[in-house]
Design a protein around this motif. Structure first.
Motif: not given
Length: 316
Positions: A46-47, A49-50, A271, A42-43, A53
């Motif tokens: 999320a990184a 997707l960051k 990331r 999960a983490l 972005n």
């Protein structure tokens, strides 16, 4: 112009704008592939997707992401990659070493951005870090190469232990072999006996820890593998249940009960993988986009474990 011609012209003009608005550009599609399961990632996700972005891409707004998880079964990866090739995705984000190798084998035309825990040059993914060549680039945190260091740290924390275990996943032979060779060499240097144990399913985990108790092992090094990463908390729980000092690469393992976590920053690695994917979507050629190395190393020690671990090792 007659009145009828004028009305026809106005009517035609009224029809064109909706039709024109319907011709919106199709969003590029990213094929996100991981050899493990979403559990435990999960983490890192999320990184990723960051990172996307940061380059200006948001899932569902100006890019679409198709997620494919092999659920710990690397044999599924060729089929997943074949589907993405047929789907003609804009770029494949191949996170984990098995996914990266499968992506490279599947296509020489679709851009690939990998995230790996090992040396991508040694794996044959790229020609060099600075000039990857071909259709592939990516990010590495070289956690596999840090596995012998984990053995050394474990030895320093439980110096009375003369027998230590190494857990590898035979379903991923490339990672298993690299982990084993490096740790065996380190064990010989330290004068330790190393017991290599195998597990490729959750059902085998209990047997692994039971075997460690049977051979009176004073500790366990868990080899880097995406399947193990997605089960970090389970391993930490088993380590504390069986009173086995154990070391792995990530923080969730130590939080769950493992003695220590030591390894590259996988969150930062994911990331940067996202930013690389974004740059490829912007038009950068993978061949000219250097492979990024995550040099930041993290260490987490579970302060509740060492006292019990030391006493356990002295009795074995």
């Amino acid at each position: 112009m007659t009145r009828r011609e004028f009305i026809t012209a106005i009517g035609g003009a009224a029809v064109w704008p909706p039709a024109a608005r319907a011709q919106q550009p199709v969003m590029p599609v990213i094929g996100f592939v991981n050899a493990a399961s979403a559990q435990g990632y999960a983490l890192p996700l999320a990184a990723f997707l960051k990172g996307l972005n940061e380059i200006g891409y948001v899932d569902g707004r100006n890019v679409a992401i198709e997620y494919r998880w092999a659920e710990g079964n690397s044999d599924r990866l060729p089929e997943i990659m074949a589907y993405l090739v047929r789907r003609q995705v804009a770029v494949i984000a191949a996170t984990t070493t098995p996914a990266a190798l499968a992506a490279k084998a599947a296509t020489t035309t679709i851009p690939i951005v990998f995230e790996t825990s090992s040396d991508p040059v040694r794996l044959g993914l790229v020609a060099s870090l600075r000039r990857p060549g071909g259709n592939i680039t990516g990010v590495t945190q070289t956690n596999v190469e840090a596995t012998p260091k984990r053995l050394q740290l474990l030895h320093e924390l439980v110096p009375t232990a003369r027998v230590l275990g190494l857990l590898v996943n035979p379903a991923n032979p490339t990672l298993a072999e690299t982990n084993t060779k490096g740790v065996q060499a380190a064990a010989r240097t330290l004068g330790l006996e190393l017991v290599v144990l195998n597990a490729s399913t959750e059902r085998e985990f209990d047997a692994v820890f039971a075997k460690l108790v049977e051979v009176r092992a004073g500790g366990l090094v868990i080899g880097v593998d995406p399947f193990f990463t997605s089960r970090s908390e389970q391993h930490g729980t088993l380590a504390i249940r069986h009173a086995i000092p154990a070391v792995y690469e990530n923080r969730p393992f130590a939080v769950a009960g493992g003695l220590m976590a030591y390894g590259g920053n996988i969150i930062e690695s994911f990331r940067i993988t996202g930013t690389h994917v974004g740059r490829v979507l912007k038009g950068d050629r993978p061949a000219d986009l250097p492979v990024q190395q995550v040099t930041q190393v993290e260490m987490f020690i579970n302060l509740k474990v060492p006292r019990r671990s030391a006493s356990t090792c002295r009795t074995r």
